[in-house]
Design a protein around this motif. Structure first.
Motif, mmCIF file in Angstrom:
data_model
loop_
_atom_site.group_PDB
_atom_site.id
_atom_site.type_symbol
_atom_site.label_atom_id
_atom_site.label_comp_id
_atom_site.label_asym_id
_atom_site.label_seq_id
_atom_site.Cartn_x
_atom_site.Cartn_y
_atom_site.Cartn_z
ATOM 1 N N GLY A 42 -15.281 21.525 -4.465
ATOM 2 C CA GLY A 42 -14.215 22.518 -4.560
ATOM 3 C C GLY A 42 -12.841 22.038 -4.153
ATOM 4 N N TYR A 43 -12.652 20.708 -4.019
ATOM 5 C CA TYR A 43 -11.338 20.178 -3.655
ATOM 6 C C TYR A 43 -10.493 19.951 -4.908
ATOM 7 C CZ TYR A 43 -13.043 19.407 1.082
ATOM 8 O OH TYR A 43 -13.543 19.594 2.349
ATOM 9 N N ARG A 44 -9.184 20.011 -4.742
ATOM 10 C CA ARG A 44 -8.232 19.815 -5.834
ATOM 11 C C ARG A 44 -7.295 18.670 -5.459
ATOM 12 N NH1 ARG A 44 -4.261 23.173 -9.292
ATOM 13 N NH2 ARG A 44 -2.209 22.423 -8.635
ATOM 14 N N LEU A 45 -7.097 17.747 -6.382
ATOM 15 C CA LEU A 45 -6.157 16.663 -6.155
ATOM 16 C C LEU A 45 -4.738 17.223 -6.111
ATOM 17 C CD1 LEU A 45 -5.643 13.561 -5.958
ATOM 18 C CD2 LEU A 45 -5.328 13.608 -8.444
ATOM 19 N N GLU A 46 -4.004 16.941 -5.036
ATOM 20 C CA GLU A 46 -2.644 17.458 -4.889
ATOM 21 C C GLU A 46 -1.584 16.364 -4.929
ATOM 22 O OE1 GLU A 46 -1.844 20.465 -5.007
ATOM 23 O OE2 GLU A 46 -3.629 21.606 -4.482
ATOM 24 N N GLN A 47 -1.944 15.158 -4.504
ATOM 25 C CA GLN A 47 -0.947 14.103 -4.369
ATOM 26 C C GLN A 47 -1.641 12.750 -4.447
ATOM 27 O OE1 GLN A 47 0.885 13.321 -0.409
ATOM 28 N NE2 GLN A 47 2.829 13.860 -1.373
ATOM 29 N N VAL A 48 -0.897 11.744 -4.898
ATOM 30 C CA VAL A 48 -1.397 10.373 -4.897
ATOM 31 C C VAL A 48 -0.441 9.529 -4.077
ATOM 32 C CG1 VAL A 48 -1.890 8.337 -6.304
ATOM 33 C CG2 VAL A 48 -2.561 10.607 -7.115
ATOM 34 N N GLU A 49 -0.992 8.740 -3.164
ATOM 35 C CA GLU A 49 -0.192 7.827 -2.356
ATOM 36 C C GLU A 49 -0.440 6.391 -2.802
ATOM 37 O OE1 GLU A 49 0.208 8.104 1.735
ATOM 38 O OE2 GLU A 49 0.957 10.157 1.646
ATOM 39 N N ARG A 50 0.619 5.631 -2.843
ATOM 40 C CA ARG A 50 0.538 4.225 -3.219
ATOM 41 C C ARG A 50 0.517 3.353 -1.974
ATOM 42 N NH1 ARG A 50 5.400 1.420 -6.525
ATOM 43 N NH2 ARG A 50 4.962 3.215 -7.917
ATOM 44 N N GLY A 51 -0.462 2.470 -1.888
ATOM 45 C CA GLY A 51 -0.458 1.446 -0.860
ATOM 46 C C GLY A 51 0.224 0.209 -1.414
ATOM 47 N N SER A 52 1.167 -0.359 -0.670
ATOM 48 C CA SER A 52 1.924 -1.513 -1.140
ATOM 49 C C SER A 52 1.901 -2.626 -0.098
ATOM 50 C CB SER A 52 3.377 -1.129 -1.432
ATOM 51 O OG SER A 52 3.451 -0.090 -2.397
ATOM 52 N N ARG A 53 2.146 -3.836 -0.568
ATOM 53 C CA ARG A 53 2.093 -5.003 0.306
ATOM 54 C C ARG A 53 3.300 -5.898 0.040
ATOM 55 N NH1 ARG A 53 0.341 -10.310 -0.016
ATOM 56 N NH2 ARG A 53 -0.611 -11.171 1.886
ATOM 57 N N LEU A 54 3.949 -6.334 1.116
ATOM 58 C CA LEU A 54 5.050 -7.282 1.045
ATOM 59 C C LEU A 54 4.579 -8.599 1.637
ATOM 60 C CD1 LEU A 54 8.100 -8.029 0.648
ATOM 61 C CD2 LEU A 54 8.441 -7.222 3.016
ATOM 62 N N ALA A 55 4.589 -9.659 0.833
ATOM 63 C CA ALA A 55 4.213 -10.973 1.341
ATOM 64 C C ALA A 55 5.316 -11.506 2.252
ATOM 65 C CB ALA A 55 3.975 -11.933 0.189
ATOM 66 N N LEU A 56 4.908 -12.083 3.375
ATOM 67 C CA LEU A 56 5.847 -12.688 4.314
ATOM 68 C C LEU A 56 5.686 -14.206 4.308
ATOM 69 C CD1 LEU A 56 5.520 -10.255 7.372
ATOM 70 C CD2 LEU A 56 7.296 -10.267 5.597
ATOM 71 N N PRO A 57 6.742 -14.963 4.578
ATOM 72 C CA PRO A 57 8.059 -14.450 4.970
ATOM 73 C C PRO A 57 8.813 -13.868 3.781
ATOM 74 C CG PRO A 57 8.109 -16.840 4.780
ATOM 75 C CD PRO A 57 6.677 -16.433 4.617
ATOM 76 N N ALA A 58 9.550 -12.803 4.023
ATOM 77 C CA ALA A 58 10.335 -12.189 2.968
ATOM 78 C C ALA A 58 11.514 -13.084 2.608
ATOM 79 C CB ALA A 58 10.837 -10.818 3.425
ATOM 80 N N ASP A 59 12.030 -12.896 1.421
ATOM 81 C CA ASP A 59 13.180 -13.670 0.959
ATOM 82 C C ASP A 59 14.402 -13.283 1.799
ATOM 83 O OD1 ASP A 59 15.549 -14.483 -0.481
ATOM 84 O OD2 ASP A 59 14.304 -14.733 -2.262
ATOM 85 N N GLU A 60 14.860 -14.201 2.643
ATOM 86 C CA GLU A 60 15.974 -13.887 3.552
ATOM 87 C C GLU A 60 17.234 -13.493 2.796
ATOM 88 O OE1 GLU A 60 16.698 -16.971 6.348
ATOM 89 O OE2 GLU A 60 14.669 -16.923 7.193
ATOM 90 N N GLY A 61 17.473 -14.137 1.665
ATOM 91 C CA GLY A 61 18.663 -13.800 0.892
ATOM 92 C C GLY A 61 18.624 -12.380 0.375
ATOM 93 N N VAL A 62 17.451 -11.967 -0.095
ATOM 94 C CA VAL A 62 17.289 -10.592 -0.591
ATOM 95 C C VAL A 62 17.472 -9.598 0.555
ATOM 96 C CG1 VAL A 62 15.632 -8.946 -1.544
ATOM 97 C CG2 VAL A 62 15.808 -11.244 -2.525
#
Length: 378
Positions: free
Chosen positions: A179-199
Motif C-alpha cells: 500500500g505504499y506510493r512512490l513520492e520522490q526519487v533521490e539521486r546518490g552521487s559521487r565525486l572522485a578525489l582529489p577534485a580538480d583544483e582549477g574547477v
C-alpha cells in the motif's frame, strides 16, 4: 536530516525457504563493551552489505562505532531496532523512527534482509512488526526510503515528474503490495578525489563575486562555536521544511541550541569528524547557510556529504556553491587522501544537482521515497 546520517533505510525481499527464525527488539549497546555489541556489529555489517548491493559500491559503508552515536540520543531522536535471527545469527533488521513530538503522526520505517535469507517470510514479518507498532502509537503517515538498483524494463515515475525506479524490482513490488506510493526519487552521487583544483577555485571565485561583501565563510571541525549555536539550529530546523520533499509532506523537526549541543556531544564518540562551512550574513550578524562533510578516520574511505542548506530568504547569491567549494578545500587541507565524496539529493532539487554536477559529481544510484497513509480509526 532523518535516516541518511545513520544508514539507508531499506525494505528487503526474501529469496529462500526457511521458517525457523525469531524476532526481538535489539537493546542498543551503550558502549562496545555492552552485551549486545556483537549483534550491533552484525547489524552494521548487514547494512553495509545491502547498501553495497544496491549502489554497487562500498563507499557508503559505516562501521558499528560510527553508527552507534546515532542510536544513543533518544532524548531528541527516538528510534528502535528489531532483529531477526536464525539459529542465533542476525540475518535481518527493521528500524522504527519517530519525532520527539508525541502529537506528530509520522513514522520512518525500514527493513533490511541479508541476500541469503530472502523469500522465507522474514522481511514480511519484520515489516508487519514495525507497522503494528505504528498502529499502537496511532501514527498515520508511514515513510520508507529504499535503494532501487537500475534494471531494464518499465519504470515507475515519481508523481512530481522527476526521477523513476524500475517497476519490476523486488522492493518496488513489495512496497506497492503493502500500500505504499512512490513520492520522490533521490539521486546518490559521487565525486572522485582529489577534485580538480582549477574547477573548484573558478567556481568558488565566481560564487564569492555573486555573494558580494555581505557574506563571509567560516569553518570549524569540532563542536559549533557557542556564539553560533542558536544560528545553526535555524537551518537545521529548516532542513525539514525547506528541502524538497515532494508529496512526503514531512513535518517540521525543531532544533534548538541545546539539541545541537546534545547531538554534537553524542557524535563526539564517533571515529568520524564533521567539517562545517557556514556563511555569515555580515549586516545581520547571523549564519544563514551551512554545509557539512562527515570524514572517516581512515584515508582510504569515502567522505559523506551531509546536509547543505541556504535559508530561503538568502537564496540567489550562490551561497550553496560558495560553501561546497570552500568545504572541499577545507577537506583537502584537514584530511587529504580520501578517494571520494558521496552525496544525496532529491531529483527535483535541480539547483543543488546543477551545483554538484558542475563540481564533478556523477550518479552512482537512486533510492525511492515512499509513503503510506493509514486512515485514522473512527
Amino acid at each position: 536530516m532523518r535516516g541518511r546520517p545513520h544508514g539507508l533505510v531499506l525494505f528487503g525481499l526474501l529469496w529462500r525457504s526457511m521458517s525457523d527464525f525469531s524476532i526481538d527488539e535489539l537493546v542498543i549497546p551503550a558502549t562496545p563493551h555492552a552485551p549486545s555489541w556483537p549483534d550491533f556489529v552484525a547489524v552494521a555489517a548487514l547494512r553495509n552489505l545491502v547498501e553495497a548491493e544496491g549502489f554497487g559500491t562500498n563507499a557508503l559503508n559505516y562501521s558499528a562505532a560510527e553508527l552507534l552515536p546515532g542510536w544513543l540520543n533518544p532524548k531528541y531522536d527516538p528510534k528502535r531496532m528489531f532483529v531477526a535471527r536464525v539459529e542465533g545469527t542476525v540475518v535481518a533488521r527493521a528500524t522504527y523512527e519517530t519525532l520527539l513530538d508525541a502529537n506528530d503522526d509520522h513514522a520512518w520505517l525500514g527493513v533490511q534482509v541479508l541476500p541469503a535469507w530472502r523469500r522465507c517470510g522474514i522481511g514480511t514479518a519484520l515489516a508487519d512488526r514495525v507497522e503494528h507498532l505504528v498502529g499502537t502509537e496511532n501514527r498515520h503517515e508511514l515513510i520508507v526510503y529504499t535503494v532501487s538498483a537500475d534494471t531494464p524494463g518499465e519504470r515507475l515515475t515519481a508523481p512530481i515528474g522527476f526521477g523513476s525506479v524500475p517497476q519490476d524490482n523486488a522492493e518496488v513490488r513489495f512496497l506497492l503490495a503493502r500500500g505504499y506510493r512512490l513520492e520522490q526519487v533521490e539521486r546518490g552521487s559521487r565525486l572522485a578525489l582529489p577534485a580538480d583544483e582549477g574547477v573548484i577555485r573558478r567556481f568558488q571565485a565566481d560564487a564569492a563575486a555573486h555573494a558580494g561583501g555581505d557574506y563571509t565563510v567560516h569553518y570549524w571541525s569540532a563542536g559549533t562555536p557557542p556564539r553560533w549555536r542558536d544560528d545553526l539550529a535555524v537551518p537545521y530546523t529548516r532542513m525539514s521544511t525547506d528541502a524538497p520533499t515532494a508529496g512526503l509532506t514531512e513535518p517540521e523537526d525543531v532544533w534548538t541550541a541545546d539539541r545541537l549541543v546534545d547531538e554534537e556531544t553524542s557524535r563526539g564518540s564517533s571515529p568520524r569528524r564533521m567539517l562545517t562551512a557556514a556563511a555569515l550574513h555580515e549586516p545581520s550578524g547571523h549564519l544563514v547557510a551551512f554545509t557539512q562533510l562527515s570524514v572517516p578516520a581512515e584515508r582510504e574511505r569515502s567522505v559523506s556529504q551531509e546536509d547543505t542548506l541556504v535559508l530561503r530568504e538568502h537564496r540567489g547569491h550562490r551561497l550553496g556553491m560558495l560553501l561546497k567549494t570552500a568545504n572541499l578545500e577545507y577537506l583537502a587541507q584537514e584530511s587529504p587522501g580520501h578517494p571520494s565524496v558521496t552525496t544525496f539529493n532529491a531529483e527535483e532539487n535541480r539547483h543543488m544537482l546543477v551545483v554538484n554536477e558542475a563540481l564533478g559529481f556523477v550518479p552512482m544510484g537512486y533510492e525511492g521515497a515512499w509513503k503510506r497513509v493509514v486512515p485514522a480509526e473512527k
